[in-house]
Design a protein around this motif. Structure first.
Motif, PDB file in Angstrom:
ATOM      1  N   GLU A   1       3.379   5.518  -5.870  1.00  0.00           N
ATOM      2  CA  GLU A   1       3.343   5.897  -7.227  1.00  0.00           C
ATOM      3  C   GLU A   1       2.236   6.818  -7.583  1.00  0.00           C
ATOM      4  O   GLU A   1       2.290   7.703  -8.279  1.00  0.00           O
ATOM      5  CB  GLU A   1       2.490   4.370  -7.726  1.00  0.00           C
ATOM      6  CG  GLU A   1       3.629   3.339  -7.777  1.00  0.00           C
ATOM      7  CD  GLU A   1       2.725   1.902  -8.080  1.00  0.00           C
ATOM      8  OE1 GLU A   1       1.878   1.982  -8.389  1.00  0.00           O
ATOM      9  OE2 GLU A   1       3.661   0.910  -7.760  1.00  0.00           O
ATOM     10  N   ALA A   2       1.143   6.784  -6.720  1.00  0.00           N
ATOM     11  CA  ALA A   2       0.151   8.024  -6.796  1.00  0.00           C
ATOM     12  C   ALA A   2       0.490   9.189  -6.915  1.00  0.00           C
ATOM     13  O   ALA A   2       0.116  10.268  -7.585  1.00  0.00           O
ATOM     14  CB  ALA A   2      -0.963   7.685  -5.800  1.00  0.00           C
TER      15      ALA A   2
ATOM     16  N   HIS B   1      -5.626   6.693  -9.068  1.00  0.00           N
ATOM     17  CA  HIS B   1      -4.738   5.426  -9.173  1.00  0.00           C
ATOM     18  C   HIS B   1      -4.616   4.686  -8.057  1.00  0.00           C
ATOM     19  O   HIS B   1      -4.529   3.481  -7.907  1.00  0.00           O
ATOM     20  CB  HIS B   1      -3.188   6.281  -9.318  1.00  0.00           C
ATOM     21  CG  HIS B   1      -2.018   5.429  -9.402  1.00  0.00           C
ATOM     22  ND1 HIS B   1      -1.831   4.752 -10.854  1.00  0.00           N
ATOM     23  CD2 HIS B   1      -1.264   4.761  -8.579  1.00  0.00           C
ATOM     24  CE1 HIS B   1      -0.747   3.956 -10.652  1.00  0.00           C
ATOM     25  NE2 HIS B   1      -0.390   3.826  -9.397  1.00  0.00           N
ATOM     26  N   VAL B   2      -4.646   5.167  -6.796  1.00  0.00           N
ATOM     27  CA  VAL B   2      -5.053   4.329  -5.501  1.00  0.00           C
ATOM     28  C   VAL B   2      -6.307   3.597  -5.524  1.00  0.00           C
ATOM     29  O   VAL B   2      -6.309   2.402  -5.514  1.00  0.00           O
ATOM     30  CB  VAL B   2      -5.054   5.126  -4.238  1.00  0.00           C
ATOM     31  CG1 VAL B   2      -5.312   4.513  -3.010  1.00  0.00           C
ATOM     32  CG2 VAL B   2      -3.650   5.662  -4.091  1.00  0.00           C
TER      33      VAL B   2
ATOM     34  N   ASP C   1       3.925   1.388  -1.552  1.00  0.00           N
ATOM     35  CA  ASP C   1       4.374   1.572  -2.908  1.00  0.00           C
ATOM     36  C   ASP C   1       3.160   2.111  -3.608  1.00  0.00           C
ATOM     37  O   ASP C   1       3.410   3.143  -4.461  1.00  0.00           O
ATOM     38  CB  ASP C   1       4.756   0.168  -3.216  1.00  0.00           C
ATOM     39  CG  ASP C   1       6.027  -0.126  -2.734  1.00  0.00           C
ATOM     40  OD1 ASP C   1       6.753   0.614  -1.895  1.00  0.00           O
ATOM     41  OD2 ASP C   1       6.324  -1.525  -2.765  1.00  0.00           O
ATOM     42  N   LEU C   2       1.963   1.938  -3.535  1.00  0.00           N
ATOM     43  CA  LEU C   2       1.112   2.362  -4.309  1.00  0.00           C
ATOM     44  C   LEU C   2       0.855   3.844  -3.846  1.00  0.00           C
ATOM     45  O   LEU C   2       0.615   4.546  -5.052  1.00  0.00           O
ATOM     46  CB  LEU C   2      -0.656   1.656  -3.844  1.00  0.00           C
ATOM     47  CG  LEU C   2      -1.843   1.974  -4.673  1.00  0.00           C
ATOM     48  CD1 LEU C   2      -1.566   1.845  -6.178  1.00  0.00           C
ATOM     49  CD2 LEU C   2      -2.943   1.270  -3.974  1.00  0.00           C
TER      50      LEU C   2
ATOM     51  N   ASN D   1      -4.512  10.582  -1.004  1.00  0.00           N
ATOM     52  CA  ASN D   1      -4.841   9.116  -1.158  1.00  0.00           C
ATOM     53  C   ASN D   1      -6.182   8.461  -1.284  1.00  0.00           C
ATOM     54  O   ASN D   1      -6.350   7.741  -2.266  1.00  0.00           O
ATOM     55  CB  ASN D   1      -3.856   8.167  -0.508  1.00  0.00           C
ATOM     56  CG  ASN D   1      -2.415   8.427  -0.807  1.00  0.00           C
ATOM     57  OD1 ASN D   1      -2.073   8.435  -2.088  1.00  0.00           O
ATOM     58  ND2 ASN D   1      -1.611   8.538   0.182  1.00  0.00           N
TER      59      ASN D   1
ATOM     60  N   LEU E   1       0.872  -1.024  -0.158  1.00  0.00           N
ATOM     61  CA  LEU E   1      -0.007   0.055  -0.172  1.00  0.00           C
ATOM     62  C   LEU E   1       0.860   1.294   0.121  1.00  0.00           C
ATOM     63  O   LEU E   1       0.407   2.280  -0.643  1.00  0.00           O
ATOM     64  CB  LEU E   1      -0.936  -0.078   1.348  1.00  0.00           C
ATOM     65  CG  LEU E   1      -1.897   1.132   1.435  1.00  0.00           C
ATOM     66  CD1 LEU E   1      -2.666   1.228  -0.061  1.00  0.00           C
ATOM     67  CD2 LEU E   1      -2.667   1.120   2.579  1.00  0.00           C
TER      68      LEU E   1
ATOM     69  N   GLY F   1      -5.605   0.699  -8.015  1.00  0.00           N
ATOM     70  CA  GLY F   1      -4.715  -0.167  -7.261  1.00  0.00           C
ATOM     71  C   GLY F   1      -5.331  -0.991  -6.288  1.00  0.00           C
ATOM     72  O   GLY F   1      -4.822  -2.246  -5.878  1.00  0.00           O
TER      73      GLY F   1
END
Length: 185
Positions: free
Chosen positions: A64-65, A143-144, A60-61, A138, A58, A147
């Motif tokens: 990324e976001a 993106h989150v 990492d997600l 987030n 999470l 994911g």
């Protein structure tokens, strides 16, 4: 603990540590969540449990976001996003599942999911653990949501961080009921 005492004393905990609730205790927590007010019994919520290695994934997600939102973000800030989920042994993602319904508007379904989140926090406290409801960028990031496997009709109501309270509870402010409650006429 008396139910009214619980309602009047529940307090968010920003610092959480292990242990988190057991499987049996989680079953109790989710049973409480599912008693949220729910017009037409739509059950406009679902929950994701994230723990163990899932917390790092999470993080990492989240990083990324953040990179998608701000491509020039620095490594230190990305690391901060990666560390966010590691602040508790368990995160429950409360998801609003919005349905088209003639009698139950979107906002009412969102509020029902929010009540389920509050039920999670109350049950967590009743079992001797602590939690905090977090949102931030987030919670609203496409993106989150992708994911985490959310559908087009779903959105994140909040990330409920749960564990054992690390340190003392912060003092609750004294509130004057007269500042918040008025007679209409």
């Amino acid at each position: 603990m008396d139910a009214l005492d619980l309602l009047k004393s529940r307090n968010s905990a920003a610092k959480l540590a292990s242990p988190g609730p057991s499987e049996q205790e989680l079953a109790e927590i989710f049973a409480a969540a599912m008693r949220a007010p729910d017009h037409s019994r739509l059950r406009p919520w679902r929950f994701l449990q994230i723990r163990g290695a899932g917390l790092s994934a999470l993080g990492d997600l989240f990083a990324e976001a953040a990179l998608h939102r701000e491509p020039a973000i620095g490594e230190a800030e990305l690391q901060r996003f990666r560390q966010q989920p590691l602040r508790a042994p368990l995160i429950i993602v409360v998801i609003s599942c919005i349905q088209e319904h003639l009698k139950v508007p979107r906002i009412e379904q969102q509020m029902s999911a929010a009540c389920a989140a509050h039920g999670i926090l109350l049950a967590t406290d009743a079992l001797g653990y602590a939690g905090i409801w977090r949102t931030g960028s987030n919670a609203f990031d496409a993106h989150v949501m992708a994911g985490l496997g959310l559908s087009a009709n779903e959105e994140i109501a909040g990330f409920i961080y749960i564990g054992s309270r690390d340190g003392r509870a912060k003092p609750l402010p004294a509130l004057k009921m007269a500042d918040y409650v008025k007679d209409w006429r």
